[in-house]
Write an enzyme that holds these catalytic residues in place. Structure first.
Site: not given
Ligand code: ZN
Length: 184
Positions: A44, A49, A96-97, A138-139, A142
């Protein structure tokens, strides 16, 4: 084009992202986001991000084995709004990236009701449960300026502070390019 991934500490991750004007051509941006996500082995990625505070996120969890739910779960979510959250809360480990090399068990409700546009600007409305719901939540966090850390206890967050500071300074090993706000 592969973007560097913005990591913890950058203010863009804390902004509530704005809607994209309906009909705007964002095909190239979506392609670049997929490229960026695949290069980082993520499932994702949300626009903040890569430094863009707009309500866009993508998912592709089709590579997850042993999860029949996710077999076809590849989607683009534009201007998403969660209109309802329901169901029992469960704890599952998330990564998470933007917070590399850190995985934590995060509580989330099972079910969400969501409205969004796809990449062709078709409007959708649907309910998601289980793993799909979790990935979307989760996304979605963001684009609301939130991170999974916000769901942890204050004590747990305190214990992670050193690691988070290292991430902000870019002192973390990743296989993908990152943009660390406090790197000297
Ligand atoms: Zn994330």
């Amino acid at each position: 084009m592969v973007y560097p991934v913005v990591v913890y500490g950058d203010p863009v991750l804390r902004k509530v992202a704005v809607d994209i004007p309906i009909g705007e051509d964002i095909i190239k941006l979506i392609e670049d986001m997929y490229e960026t996500m695949y290069a980082a082995d993520g499932m994702g990625l949300a626009a903040p991000q890569i430094g863009k505070s707009i309500r866009l996120f993508i998912v592709d969890a089709t590579m997850v084995e042993d999860e029949p739910d996710l077999k076809e779960f590849k989607k683009v979510f534009i201007n998403a709004q969660i209109t309802e959250k329901a169901g029992e809360e469960s704890l599952l480990e998330e990564g998470c990236l933007s917070i590399p090399n850190l995985r934590e068990r995060i509580p989330r409700p099972d079910r969400i009701h969501l409205t969004w546009f796809d990449e062709k600007w078709q409007k959708h409305e649907a309910e998601f449960v289980g793993m799909q719901s979790r990935i979307i939540q989760h996304e979605y966090d963001h684009i609301e300026g939130k991170l999974f850390l916000d769901h942890l206890s204050p004590l747990r967050r305190k214990l992670l502070k050193g690691k988070l500071n290292d991430i902000s300074r870019g002192e973390v090993d990743t296989t993908y390019r990152i943009l660390a706000p406090l790197r000297k």
